[in-house]
Design an enzyme around this catalytic site. Structure first.
Site, PDB file in Angstrom:
ATOM      1  N   ASP A 220       0.908  -1.347   0.153  1.00  0.00           N
ATOM      2  CA  ASP A 220       0.281   0.024   0.138  1.00  0.00           C
ATOM      3  C   ASP A 220       0.826   1.232   0.018  1.00  0.00           C
ATOM      4  O   ASP A 220       1.677   1.341   1.038  1.00  0.00           O
ATOM      5  CB  ASP A 220      -0.829  -0.252   1.590  1.00  0.00           C
ATOM      6  CG  ASP A 220      -2.420   1.077   0.465  1.00  0.00           C
ATOM      7  OD1 ASP A 220      -3.324   0.983   1.048  1.00  0.00           O
ATOM      8  OD2 ASP A 220      -1.488   2.112   1.848  1.00  0.00           O
ATOM      9  N   ASN A 228      -1.695  12.176  -3.850  1.00  0.00           N
ATOM     10  CA  ASN A 228      -2.636  13.004  -4.959  1.00  0.00           C
ATOM     11  C   ASN A 228      -3.288  14.774  -4.930  1.00  0.00           C
ATOM     12  O   ASN A 228      -3.602  15.052  -6.073  1.00  0.00           O
ATOM     13  CB  ASN A 228      -4.141  12.038  -5.593  1.00  0.00           C
ATOM     14  CG  ASN A 228      -3.918  11.145  -6.127  1.00  0.00           C
ATOM     15  OD1 ASN A 228      -2.884  11.211  -7.350  1.00  0.00           O
ATOM     16  ND2 ASN A 228      -4.142  10.819  -6.003  1.00  0.00           N
ATOM     17  N   HIS A 233      -3.558  14.395  -9.785  1.00  0.00           N
ATOM     18  CA  HIS A 233      -3.445  12.770 -10.645  1.00  0.00           C
ATOM     19  C   HIS A 233      -2.762  12.433 -11.208  1.00  0.00           C
ATOM     20  O   HIS A 233      -2.501  11.441 -10.986  1.00  0.00           O
ATOM     21  CB  HIS A 233      -5.803  12.814 -10.618  1.00  0.00           C
ATOM     22  CG  HIS A 233      -6.225  12.896  -8.891  1.00  0.00           C
ATOM     23  ND1 HIS A 233      -6.396  11.630  -8.409  1.00  0.00           N
ATOM     24  CD2 HIS A 233      -7.230  13.252  -9.361  1.00  0.00           C
ATOM     25  CE1 HIS A 233      -7.609  12.121  -7.879  1.00  0.00           C
ATOM     26  NE2 HIS A 233      -7.854  13.402  -7.990  1.00  0.00           N
ATOM     27  N   ASP A 237      -1.205   9.508 -11.034  1.00  0.00           N
ATOM     28  CA  ASP A 237      -1.190   8.101 -11.984  1.00  0.00           C
ATOM     29  C   ASP A 237       0.316   8.002 -11.912  1.00  0.00           C
ATOM     30  O   ASP A 237       1.387   6.482 -12.043  1.00  0.00           O
ATOM     31  CB  ASP A 237      -1.509   8.265 -12.853  1.00  0.00           C
ATOM     32  CG  ASP A 237      -2.769   8.991 -13.042  1.00  0.00           C
ATOM     33  OD1 ASP A 237      -3.311   8.164 -11.544  1.00  0.00           O
ATOM     34  OD2 ASP A 237      -3.804   9.061 -13.522  1.00  0.00           O
ATOM     35  N   GLU A 264      -4.295   2.279  -5.204  1.00  0.00           N
ATOM     36  CA  GLU A 264      -2.453   2.711  -4.354  1.00  0.00           C
ATOM     37  C   GLU A 264      -1.777   1.338  -3.682  1.00  0.00           C
ATOM     38  O   GLU A 264      -1.050   1.207  -2.967  1.00  0.00           O
ATOM     39  CB  GLU A 264      -2.531   3.348  -3.488  1.00  0.00           C
ATOM     40  CG  GLU A 264      -3.164   3.362  -1.633  1.00  0.00           C
ATOM     41  CD  GLU A 264      -4.420   4.357  -1.522  1.00  0.00           C
ATOM     42  OE1 GLU A 264      -5.065   4.288  -0.895  1.00  0.00           O
ATOM     43  OE2 GLU A 264      -5.165   4.010  -2.625  1.00  0.00           O
TER      44      GLU A 264
END
Length: 358
Positions: A220, A228, A233, A237, A264
């Site tokens: 994680d 983010n 975002h 990514d 994630e």
């Protein structure tokens, strides 16, 4: 393609035998007595080859036999028909030669051959027809007309076969693309949760047969929502894609599976790794991400993007995916509770004690 062609090949071979026998009966009825024995010998020789091929195809599922057997049968049909037509023309110039064109069309469309194989067979029929007609000394003008007739037929068949192959390849690629979209995560290219569930059962059964363990790393990204919110975002990514590359590098063996579970959260399934080996892999993965030094100003753990990893392992005879995932998830929860950016191993069940040995 060869696997799917088996039933079609059998049907085509049966049709060829029936048509060949029907033509033999017509020859017995209508052909001049002086040629009947020679034509019957040719018919029987070709029929014997067709029957042997039928036995091999019916009794064997070896796809390697299909292409050479199909070519041998089509060549025998074509060359045998060319010899019969040439012999018949020696006595009766009106004997029909359209059967040669039908065999050429069968090469392209009914026999299930690829374009190069079909072209070789059809051109061989054309050459055999020309050679036999010249050998028996038949009329050259009629021979020229017959050659042109067959050439145009072969050209039409080749164009049609090419178009069918082109469409077949397009459909294959489309199906492959759809399968990739269904089995892989579109952002990272890793396997998705659906693929993990589908392939895990096979890997678990194989591990039981080979008496090898299966390990899972459940990863994680620490404080990813904050990343983010701060960087956007698109930057998030890119981080996920960089982590996916590290997971692919860590999946070194053919049966290892890097997976994006969603958001994630990632997983790495390691075939044949015990808990200690999996923990070492997890630690290398965690350190590799730290060394990338991806800035994370909003992290409460470190100044760079980090991973928390839970590691679990199941051995032969234990329950499959649900237990492995639950154990890895518990270890991941402990890793987060203990401060994140660390690897935590699941608590393994004690091995059963052999009281007689003790």
């Amino acid at each position: 393609q060869l696997e799917h062609a088996f039933p079609l090949k059998r049907i085509s071979l049966l049709a060829a035998i029936i048509v060949w026998l029907a033509q033999a009966l017509l020859d017995l009825r209508f052909v001049d007595d002086s040629l009947r024995d020679a034509m019957l010998a040719i018919r029987l020789a070709v029929l014997a080859l067709l029957l042997v091929s039928a036995v091999l195809v019916l009794r064997s599922r070896r796809t390697s036999l299909l292409a050479p057997l199909t070519m041998a049968c089509m060549l025998a049909l074509g060359v045998g028909s060319a010899a019969i037509v040439a012999l018949a023309h020696y006595v009766d110039p009106a004997y029909p030669e359209e059967g040669l064109l039908l065999i050429c069309m069968a090469n392209f469309f009914l026999a299930g051959q690829r374009l190069p194989e079909a072209l070789v067979c059809s051109l061989s029929v054309l050459l055999a027809y020309s050679g036999f007609e010249l050998w028996v000394g038949n009329d050259l003008v009629n021979l020229l007309y017959g050659i042109l007739y067959l050439l145009f037929g072969i050209l039409i068949g080749a164009v049609g076969c090419y178009q069918l192959e082109y469409k077949s390849r397009e459909q294959f690629l489309s199906r492959r693309q759809l399968k990739l979209l269904a089995d892989c995560d579109s952002l990272t290219g890793l396997y998705n949760r659906r693929s993990l569930r589908q392939q895990f059962e096979r890997l678990w059964r194989q591990s039981r047969r080979e008496e090898l363990p299966l390990a899972m790393l459940l990863c994680d990204v620490d404080h990813f929502k904050a990343y983010n919110d701060h960087y956007g975002h698109q930057a998030g990514d890119e981080v996920l894609q960089r982590i996916a590359e590290l997971l692919r590098d860590a999946a070194r063996r053919p049966l290892d599976m890097p997976v994006r579970m969603g958001g994630e959260e990632f997983a790495l399934l390691l075939y044949g790794s015990d808990l200690a080996d999996a923990a070492e892999t997890a630690e290398r993965l965690r350190e590799s991400l730290v060394h990338l030094a991806l800035e994370h100003a909003q992290s409460q753990t470190a100044a760079v993007v980090t991973l928390s990893i839970g590691v679990a392992c199941i051995h032969t005879g234990e329950a499959p995916l649900e237990e492995l995932y639950a154990k890895a998830d518990q270890a991941l929860y402990r890793a987060k509770a203990e401060g994140r950016n660390r690897v935590v191993k699941a608590v393994e069940k004690p091995l059963p004690v052999d009281h007689e040995t003790a």
